[in-house]
Scaffold this motif. Structure first.
Motif, PDB file in Angstrom:
ATOM      1  N   LEU A 238      -1.090 -31.457 131.340  1.00  0.00           N
ATOM      2  CA  LEU A 238      -0.904 -30.900 130.003  1.00  0.00           C
ATOM      3  C   LEU A 238       0.323 -31.509 129.333  1.00  0.00           C
ATOM      4  O   LEU A 238       0.283 -31.876 128.166  1.00  0.00           O
ATOM      5  CB  LEU A 238      -0.776 -29.373 130.064  1.00  0.00           C
ATOM      6  N   SER A 239       1.383 -31.638 130.073  1.00  0.00           N
ATOM      7  CA  SER A 239       2.616 -32.204 129.534  1.00  0.00           C
ATOM      8  C   SER A 239       2.392 -33.629 129.021  1.00  0.00           C
ATOM      9  O   SER A 239       2.855 -33.984 127.930  1.00  0.00           O
ATOM     10  CB  SER A 239       3.703 -32.192 130.614  1.00  0.00           C
ATOM     11  N   ALA A 240       1.695 -34.429 129.779  1.00  0.00           N
ATOM     12  CA  ALA A 240       1.422 -35.815 129.369  1.00  0.00           C
ATOM     13  C   ALA A 240       0.531 -35.863 128.126  1.00  0.00           C
ATOM     14  O   ALA A 240       0.751 -36.681 127.223  1.00  0.00           O
ATOM     15  CB  ALA A 240       0.782 -36.585 130.521  1.00  0.00           C
ATOM     16  N   MET A 241      -0.469 -34.982 128.069  1.00  0.00           N
ATOM     17  CA  MET A 241      -1.333 -34.956 126.876  1.00  0.00           C
ATOM     18  C   MET A 241      -0.533 -34.536 125.653  1.00  0.00           C
ATOM     19  O   MET A 241      -0.703 -35.090 124.565  1.00  0.00           O
ATOM     20  CB  MET A 241      -2.526 -34.016 127.094  1.00  0.00           C
TER      21      MET A 241
ATOM     22  N   ALA B  26       0.232 -36.189 122.021  1.00  0.00           N
ATOM     23  CA  ALA B  26      -0.059 -35.433 120.801  1.00  0.00           C
ATOM     24  C   ALA B  26       1.149 -35.407 119.871  1.00  0.00           C
ATOM     25  O   ALA B  26       1.000 -35.450 118.646  1.00  0.00           O
ATOM     26  CB  ALA B  26      -0.479 -34.005 121.151  1.00  0.00           C
ATOM     27  N   GLU B  27       2.327 -35.347 120.452  1.00  0.00           N
ATOM     28  CA  GLU B  27       3.556 -35.286 119.659  1.00  0.00           C
ATOM     29  C   GLU B  27       3.687 -36.507 118.756  1.00  0.00           C
ATOM     30  O   GLU B  27       4.230 -36.410 117.656  1.00  0.00           O
ATOM     31  CB  GLU B  27       4.746 -35.181 120.612  1.00  0.00           C
ATOM     32  N   ALA B  28       3.164 -37.645 119.205  1.00  0.00           N
ATOM     33  CA  ALA B  28       3.249 -38.882 118.427  1.00  0.00           C
ATOM     34  C   ALA B  28       2.085 -39.042 117.443  1.00  0.00           C
ATOM     35  O   ALA B  28       2.066 -39.980 116.652  1.00  0.00           O
ATOM     36  CB  ALA B  28       3.298 -40.076 119.382  1.00  0.00           C
ATOM     37  N   HIS B  29       1.128 -38.131 117.486  1.00  0.00           N
ATOM     38  CA  HIS B  29      -0.056 -38.211 116.626  1.00  0.00           C
ATOM     39  C   HIS B  29       0.338 -37.962 115.173  1.00  0.00           C
ATOM     40  O   HIS B  29       1.252 -37.195 114.881  1.00  0.00           O
ATOM     41  CB  HIS B  29      -1.087 -37.180 117.079  1.00  0.00           C
ATOM     42  N   GLU B  30      -0.390 -38.595 114.264  1.00  0.00           N
ATOM     43  CA  GLU B  30      -0.085 -38.472 112.825  1.00  0.00           C
ATOM     44  C   GLU B  30      -0.158 -37.042 112.311  1.00  0.00           C
ATOM     45  O   GLU B  30       0.540 -36.680 111.364  1.00  0.00           O
ATOM     46  CB  GLU B  30      -1.025 -39.357 112.010  1.00  0.00           C
ATOM     47  N   ALA B  31      -0.971 -36.201 112.923  1.00  0.00           N
ATOM     48  CA  ALA B  31      -1.074 -34.803 112.479  1.00  0.00           C
ATOM     49  C   ALA B  31       0.149 -33.995 112.881  1.00  0.00           C
ATOM     50  O   ALA B  31       0.391 -32.921 112.337  1.00  0.00           O
ATOM     51  CB  ALA B  31      -2.337 -34.160 113.034  1.00  0.00           C
ATOM     52  N   GLY B  32       0.905 -34.483 113.863  1.00  0.00           N
ATOM     53  CA  GLY B  32       2.123 -33.797 114.289  1.00  0.00           C
ATOM     54  C   GLY B  32       1.871 -32.390 114.787  1.00  0.00           C
ATOM     55  O   GLY B  32       0.841 -32.092 115.398  1.00  0.00           O
TER      56      GLY B  32
ATOM     57  N   TYR C  86      -7.521 -30.071 125.914  1.00  0.00           N
ATOM     58  CA  TYR C  86      -7.984 -31.455 125.916  1.00  0.00           C
ATOM     59  C   TYR C  86      -9.026 -31.674 124.811  1.00  0.00           C
ATOM     60  O   TYR C  86      -8.939 -32.629 124.031  1.00  0.00           O
ATOM     61  CB  TYR C  86      -8.583 -31.795 127.289  1.00  0.00           C
ATOM     62  N   ALA C  87     -10.004 -30.784 124.712  1.00  0.00           N
ATOM     63  CA  ALA C  87     -11.079 -30.926 123.728  1.00  0.00           C
ATOM     64  C   ALA C  87     -10.550 -30.864 122.294  1.00  0.00           C
ATOM     65  O   ALA C  87     -10.990 -31.631 121.425  1.00  0.00           O
ATOM     66  CB  ALA C  87     -12.148 -29.855 123.948  1.00  0.00           C
ATOM     67  N   ILE C  88      -9.614 -29.970 122.032  1.00  0.00           N
ATOM     68  CA  ILE C  88      -9.024 -29.873 120.698  1.00  0.00           C
ATOM     69  C   ILE C  88      -8.322 -31.181 120.352  1.00  0.00           C
ATOM     70  O   ILE C  88      -8.493 -31.719 119.250  1.00  0.00           O
ATOM     71  CB  ILE C  88      -8.049 -28.678 120.604  1.00  0.00           C
ATOM     72  N   LEU C  89      -7.537 -31.690 121.290  1.00  0.00           N
ATOM     73  CA  LEU C  89      -6.810 -32.935 121.031  1.00  0.00           C
ATOM     74  C   LEU C  89      -7.759 -34.110 120.806  1.00  0.00           C
ATOM     75  O   LEU C  89      -7.543 -34.925 119.909  1.00  0.00           O
ATOM     76  CB  LEU C  89      -5.829 -33.218 122.172  1.00  0.00           C
ATOM     77  N   ARG C  90      -8.814 -34.177 121.598  1.00  0.00           N
ATOM     78  CA  ARG C  90      -9.826 -35.236 121.404  1.00  0.00           C
ATOM     79  C   ARG C  90     -10.489 -35.098 120.044  1.00  0.00           C
ATOM     80  O   ARG C  90     -10.679 -36.078 119.319  1.00  0.00           O
ATOM     81  CB  ARG C  90     -10.907 -35.155 122.484  1.00  0.00           C
ATOM     82  N   MET C  91     -10.866 -33.870 119.694  1.00  0.00           N
ATOM     83  CA  MET C  91     -11.548 -33.620 118.428  1.00  0.00           C
ATOM     84  C   MET C  91     -10.672 -34.057 117.248  1.00  0.00           C
ATOM     85  O   MET C  91     -11.170 -34.538 116.237  1.00  0.00           O
ATOM     86  CB  MET C  91     -11.893 -32.139 118.293  1.00  0.00           C
ATOM     87  N   LYS C  92      -9.372 -33.913 117.381  1.00  0.00           N
ATOM     88  CA  LYS C  92      -8.442 -34.259 116.308  1.00  0.00           C
ATOM     89  C   LYS C  92      -8.045 -35.734 116.329  1.00  0.00           C
ATOM     90  O   LYS C  92      -7.165 -36.152 115.598  1.00  0.00           O
ATOM     91  CB  LYS C  92      -7.199 -33.367 116.368  1.00  0.00           C
ATOM     92  N   GLY C  93      -8.705 -36.519 117.177  1.00  0.00           N
ATOM     93  CA  GLY C  93      -8.509 -37.964 117.151  1.00  0.00           C
ATOM     94  C   GLY C  93      -7.470 -38.520 118.097  1.00  0.00           C
ATOM     95  O   GLY C  93      -7.164 -39.714 118.045  1.00  0.00           O
TER      96      GLY C  93
ATOM     97  N   GLU D 234      -6.129 -40.270 121.161  1.00  0.00           N
ATOM     98  CA  GLU D 234      -6.768 -41.234 122.057  1.00  0.00           C
ATOM     99  C   GLU D 234      -6.454 -40.886 123.505  1.00  0.00           C
ATOM    100  O   GLU D 234      -5.541 -41.442 124.116  1.00  0.00           O
ATOM    101  CB  GLU D 234      -6.326 -42.647 121.704  1.00  0.00           C
ATOM    102  N   ILE D 235      -7.222 -39.939 124.014  1.00  0.00           N
ATOM    103  CA  ILE D 235      -7.138 -39.560 125.416  1.00  0.00           C
ATOM    104  C   ILE D 235      -8.552 -39.585 125.975  1.00  0.00           C
ATOM    105  O   ILE D 235      -9.527 -39.463 125.235  1.00  0.00           O
ATOM    106  CB  ILE D 235      -6.494 -38.168 125.625  1.00  0.00           C
ATOM    107  N   GLY D 236      -8.632 -39.751 127.266  1.00  0.00           N
ATOM    108  CA  GLY D 236      -9.933 -39.781 127.928  1.00  0.00           C
ATOM    109  C   GLY D 236      -9.845 -39.085 129.268  1.00  0.00           C
ATOM    110  O   GLY D 236      -8.852 -38.421 129.588  1.00  0.00           O
ATOM    111  N   LYS D 237     -10.882 -39.264 130.058  1.00  0.00           N
ATOM    112  CA  LYS D 237     -10.946 -38.574 131.338  1.00  0.00           C
ATOM    113  C   LYS D 237      -9.760 -38.933 132.233  1.00  0.00           C
ATOM    114  O   LYS D 237      -9.247 -38.094 132.964  1.00  0.00           O
ATOM    115  CB  LYS D 237     -12.259 -38.885 132.045  1.00  0.00           C
ATOM    116  N   ALA D 238      -9.303 -40.180 132.156  1.00  0.00           N
ATOM    117  CA  ALA D 238      -8.155 -40.590 132.971  1.00  0.00           C
ATOM    118  C   ALA D 238      -6.912 -39.777 132.622  1.00  0.00           C
ATOM    119  O   ALA D 238      -6.055 -39.555 133.474  1.00  0.00           O
ATOM    120  CB  ALA D 238      -7.880 -42.075 132.791  1.00  0.00           C
ATOM    121  N   ASP D 239      -6.829 -39.299 131.372  1.00  0.00           N
ATOM    122  CA  ASP D 239      -5.700 -38.457 130.972  1.00  0.00           C
ATOM    123  C   ASP D 239      -5.856 -37.031 131.486  1.00  0.00           C
ATOM    124  O   ASP D 239      -4.870 -36.313 131.617  1.00  0.00           O
ATOM    125  CB  ASP D 239      -5.572 -38.420 129.444  1.00  0.00           C
TER     126      ASP D 239
END
Length: 170
Positions: free
Chosen positions: A18-21, A25-31, A143-150, A152-157
């Protein structure tokens, strides 16, 4: 597998996930607006998913007799608060040793829904049937919310812990 590995070791590892995801997310444009994002109107936003993921290990510790007080933190309003919740939960888990856990057949009684649903089960059943499924559900929703919002994470994350077992092809 023993109760410690099923619970404490798993929580600790997946809190790192969770911390890594959230670092991504912190760097994502949506902030920090991501914290209010949700999959559908009738579901909790990311901030609540983080709250649940960080509260479940503490709830489990209390129900297994490892803590006296309720472990209930508020949903984070910033990524720095989210990191603090993860750190607090990790610190609490660091204070639990294998010897602290009850016998797998120790009885656990608890209620949810303001007492609407009462349960009694063994400690092992509680961890396997209630605590871990809820923990993974809320981690998956984050994870799903973050993916839905664009993001770039995948199963490896989601399962980075598997790299410890990676074996290069021969």
């Amino acid at each position: 597998m023993n109760l410690y590995d099923q619970s404490v070791a798993t929580y600790r590892s997946r809190l790192s996930t969770l911390s890594a995801m959230l670092a991504k997310a912190e760097a994502h444009e949506a902030g920090e607006a991501l914290l209010q994002a949700k999959l559908s109107d009738d579901m909790h936003p990311l901030a609540m998913q983080i709250k649940f993921v960080t509260n479940i290990p503490g709830d489990t510790a209390k129900r297994l007799g490892l803590a006296d007080n309720d472990w209930s933190m508020e949903p984070p309003t910033s990524f720095s608060e989210a990191k603090a919740l993860i750190a607090q939960t990790s610190e609490m888990l660091d204070g639990i040793s294998r010897e602290d856990l009850p016998s797998p057949d120790a009885r656990v009684e608890f209620s949810i829904g303001d007492g609407a649903y009462n349960f009694e089960m063994s400690a092992e059943e509680y961890v396997r049937e209630f605590s871990l499924p809820n923990f993974y559900f809320h981690l998956s929703m984050a994870y799903a919310i973050l993916r839905m919002k664009g993001l770039e994470i995948g199963k490896a994350d989601f399962i980075p812990h598997m790299m410890a077992y990676f074996k290069a092809p021969s």
